[in-house]
Scaffold this motif. Sequence first.
Motif, short mmCIF file in Angstrom:
data_model
loop_
_atom_site.label_atom_id
_atom_site.label_comp_id
_atom_site.label_asym_id
_atom_site.label_seq_id
_atom_site.Cartn_x
_atom_site.Cartn_y
_atom_site.Cartn_z
N ASP A 58 22.05 18.82 37.16
CA ASP A 58 21.71 20.05 37.63
C ASP A 58 21.40 19.67 39.33
O ASP A 58 20.32 19.11 39.48
N ALA A 59 22.42 19.77 40.05
CA ALA A 59 22.58 19.30 41.43
C ALA A 59 21.26 20.16 42.43
O ALA A 59 20.88 19.56 43.27
N LYS A 60 21.10 21.38 42.29
CA LYS A 60 20.09 21.98 42.67
C LYS A 60 18.89 21.69 41.99
O LYS A 60 17.63 21.44 43.12
N GLY A 61 18.24 21.69 41.00
CA GLY A 61 17.10 21.20 40.51
C GLY A 61 16.94 19.94 40.45
O GLY A 61 15.75 18.99 40.08
N LYS A 62 18.11 18.92 40.67
CA LYS A 62 17.95 17.50 40.57
C LYS A 62 17.44 16.94 39.17
O LYS A 62 16.56 16.03 39.03
N ARG A 63 18.21 17.55 38.20
CA ARG A 63 17.77 17.34 36.76
C ARG A 63 18.89 16.59 36.05
O ARG A 63 19.85 17.24 36.41
N LEU A 64 18.65 15.56 35.32
CA LEU A 64 19.64 14.76 34.81
C LEU A 64 19.25 14.97 33.08
O LEU A 64 18.11 14.85 32.27
N PHE A 65 20.50 15.44 32.48
CA PHE A 65 20.43 15.78 31.06
C PHE A 65 21.16 14.70 30.22
O PHE A 65 22.45 14.43 30.68
#
Length: 358
Positions: A333-340
Motif C-alpha cells: 500500500d504505497a499511500k499507507g506504507k503498509r506491507l501485506f
Amino acid sequence: MHFGQPELKRTLLGFCIVLGISLTFSCKQDKAGSTVGFKFPEQGKEVTLGDDLKIELDVPADVKVNSASYLVDGKSVGTKNDASPFVLKTAALPLGYRLISAIVDNGTKKDTLTVNVVLKSAIKPALFGYKVINTFPHDTSSYTQGLEYHDGRFLESTGLNGSSTLRWVELKTGKALQKISLDKKYFGEGSSLVGDKVIMLTWQENTGFVYDAKSFKQIGSFPYQNSREGWGLSFDGQRLIKSDGTNRLWFLNKDNYKEEGFVEVFDDKGQVDQLNELEYIDGMVYANIYQTDKIAVINPKSGAVERYINLAGILPEKDRFPNTDVLNGIAWDAKGKRLFVTGKKFNKLFEISLVPKK
C-alpha cells in the motif's frame, strides 16, 4: 509456482554445455600438440563483483604470441602485445555468467579461446524478520499467484488448472468483489495493474492475457519470448517485471509486452533461483522464493540481493490444513506504507512490519 523442476533442467543443460566445450577443447589440444589455452581462470570460476580477475594464457614453449585481444560477452576489454597476464576489472560488469574470449595472433593465424566465469554479488544481504501488525481473512480456495493493493482492495490472481481466477478482493473480509475464471486449460500466474488494464500471466502455456481493469473483459493476449515460463509479475511505473522460475528478472514493454532485457539475480553466495511472486516497492523488487519462507529484496538495476526477509512461522500451525500450501503473495500500500503477505490457500493475510536482525 509449481510442479516442475526448472533448475534441475537448467543445471543439466549448463553441465552439458560446459562438458561439450571442455571435450572439444581437449580434442583440439590432442590433435594440435602445441595449442594455446587458458591458464587462468578455470572454467566456471566464481568471482565477486568488483574483484580484479587475472587472465593468463597457457602458452607452449614452441608457440609465439604476437598479440592477444580480450573480450567479455563479445565486447573488447583490452589487448596485449604478448602473452603476459591481463587484469580484468569486473566492477562495471553484469552479474551472472560471463563469456571471456581471447583472440590470439601468432603472426600467421588467429585462434579464439573461450572460458566462462560467474560474477556473484559483493553485497552481503541484510537480514530481517517481521512483526505482525494486522491479520485479515484470506480465501482458502485461492492458490495465490499474484497480489497487489490498489485503492483499498487487492488485485489477486490464482492458479491451478480448472481453478485459475482473476479477482478484486475486499481487504477486511477476504471476499471476492469481482471475479472471472480462466479456461481450465490455463494455469494462472502473476498479475499486475497497468493504467486501466490488468496483465496476467499463465504458467507453461506461453501466453499472457490483457484485461480491462473495470470489467475484467479480455481485450488482448501476447506470447512469451525468451523467458521460459510465467511466474510473477509487477510494474515499476515504466516497465513490467516478470519472473520465470529461474534467477532472471525480465523487463517487458508496458504497451506491447515485448521483452526488452533481463538481469540475473545473485547474492554473495551465488545465483538465487525460483523467484516467484513479485512486488515493486520504493525502487526495489520484493520476490518470494518458491517453497521457502524467504523474500529476497533485489536491486533491479544490478540483480543483487540486498536484503532477505525471513517469514518463518507467520502462519500458526493451528491454521495449517491439508490443502495449505507455500508462502506466496506480496502487496504494498504505497499511500499507507503498509506491507501485506499471504500464501497459497492460506486462511489468513498479514500486514507486517520488518524488523532488522542483529
